[in-house]
Design an enzyme around this catalytic site. Sequence first.
Site, short mmCIF file in Angstrom:
data_model
loop_
_atom_site.label_atom_id
_atom_site.label_comp_id
_atom_site.label_asym_id
_atom_site.label_seq_id
_atom_site.Cartn_x
_atom_site.Cartn_y
_atom_site.Cartn_z
N ASP A 202 13.77 -4.63 -2.59
CA ASP A 202 12.60 -5.44 -2.30
C ASP A 202 11.70 -5.57 -3.53
O ASP A 202 11.11 -6.63 -3.76
CB ASP A 202 11.80 -4.82 -1.15
CG ASP A 202 12.43 -5.11 0.20
OD1 ASP A 202 13.32 -5.98 0.28
OD2 ASP A 202 12.04 -4.47 1.19
N GLY A 203 11.60 -4.51 -4.32
CA GLY A 203 10.78 -4.57 -5.54
C GLY A 203 11.31 -5.60 -6.51
O GLY A 203 10.54 -6.35 -7.12
N GLU B 280 1.18 -7.93 -0.83
CA GLU B 280 -0.21 -7.55 -0.64
C GLU B 280 -0.96 -7.49 -1.97
O GLU B 280 -0.36 -7.42 -3.05
CB GLU B 280 -0.34 -6.19 0.05
CG GLU B 280 -0.14 -4.98 -0.83
CD GLU B 280 1.30 -4.57 -1.03
OE1 GLU B 280 1.68 -4.34 -2.20
OE2 GLU B 280 2.04 -4.48 -0.05
N ARG C 209 -17.47 1.26 2.02
CA ARG C 209 -17.54 2.37 1.08
C ARG C 209 -16.33 3.26 1.31
O ARG C 209 -16.13 3.75 2.41
CB ARG C 209 -18.83 3.16 1.25
CG ARG C 209 -20.09 2.37 0.94
CD ARG C 209 -21.34 3.13 1.35
NE ARG C 209 -22.55 2.36 1.08
CZ ARG C 209 -23.06 1.44 1.90
NH1 ARG C 209 -22.43 1.16 3.04
NH2 ARG C 209 -24.16 0.79 1.60
N ASP D 115 -12.17 4.47 -0.62
CA ASP D 115 -11.24 4.49 -1.75
C ASP D 115 -10.73 3.11 -2.11
O ASP D 115 -10.30 2.89 -3.25
CB ASP D 115 -10.04 5.39 -1.42
CG ASP D 115 -10.39 6.86 -1.49
OD1 ASP D 115 -11.52 7.18 -1.91
OD2 ASP D 115 -9.54 7.70 -1.13
N ALA E 27 4.71 -2.53 4.54
CA ALA E 27 4.75 -1.76 3.29
C ALA E 27 3.53 -0.84 3.19
O ALA E 27 3.31 0.03 4.03
CB ALA E 27 4.84 -2.72 2.11
N LYS F 134 1.25 -0.60 6.35
CA LYS F 134 1.69 0.24 7.47
C LYS F 134 1.42 1.71 7.19
O LYS F 134 1.16 2.49 8.11
CB LYS F 134 3.18 0.02 7.75
CG LYS F 134 3.67 0.77 8.99
CD LYS F 134 5.15 0.51 9.25
CE LYS F 134 5.60 1.21 10.53
NZ LYS F 134 5.40 2.68 10.46
N ALA G 275 -9.43 5.05 3.36
CA ALA G 275 -10.38 6.18 3.44
C ALA G 275 -11.83 5.71 3.42
O ALA G 275 -12.62 6.10 2.54
CB ALA G 275 -10.11 7.16 2.29
#
EC number: 2.7.1.23
Length: 265
Positions: A51-52, A123, A149, A151, A163, A166, A186
């Site tokens: 896939d990459g 994405e 606010r 990460d 990917a 999920k 986060a």
Amino acid sequence: MTVRNKIFFFYKKEDSILEKTERLKALANSEGFEVVENEKEANIIASIGGDGSFLQAVRKTGFRDDCLYVGVSTLESEFYCDFHIDDQAGMMSAIKNEQIEVRKYPALSVNIDGQGSFYCLNECSLRSSIIRTLEIDVFIDDLYFETFRGDGMIISTPTGSTAYNKSVNGAVVDPMLACYQISELASLNNNHYRTLGSSFLLSDNRKMTLIIKHDNSHYPIIGMDNEAMSIRHCEKLSFELTDKRIKTVKLKDNSFWHKVRRSFL
């Protein structure tokens, strides 16, 4: 009907796949395809790898919507690759017996500081470049929605929902839905800070804008598909699903949900 017979192979020049790729090129020539060395001359682009490699093939060839992309895997199970490099006879049999179909996947447009747009098939992710939270104002169309606010954030297409998205408990989305998904990394949610706290979907008629507040934040790392961008000093990112569709060749009996079941269940 457009005749597509000029094929370009996108692959890493590694010993483990060079010999197999050469055999695949010879097979393509014997079946009436013309193998070209310049991707601009091709109307079929075949990626060899996983896939990459498929995502890199689409990105490096400019997200062309005037050609077909074919994923040929060297691994066991991939989402964008319906064919395996060790089953070349089966690949040609599927083509001859009309066991394949063309599916169209939407591309996400990301405009950075109004200077230009980039495309994503999987994405776009924003993450803090240091151990410190980002502070981002989120607008949906012209509506101020929230101040995030945390990460970072992941903005994914339906095909990218399985990917990175999920892995942070985002929803798996049917690629037949014209939408994109926003997931948090986060986020801080307490008496002082508050976000929606869950992933949400926007239709292809919606535009989302992120304004990075630099009084409390440092510049984020921006990733598009499986590639980190060199852009650091950005203040505004705008997202929308485009009319550009990436055409891929798929087996009729290997739908997106076949792959989800095979990969996760």
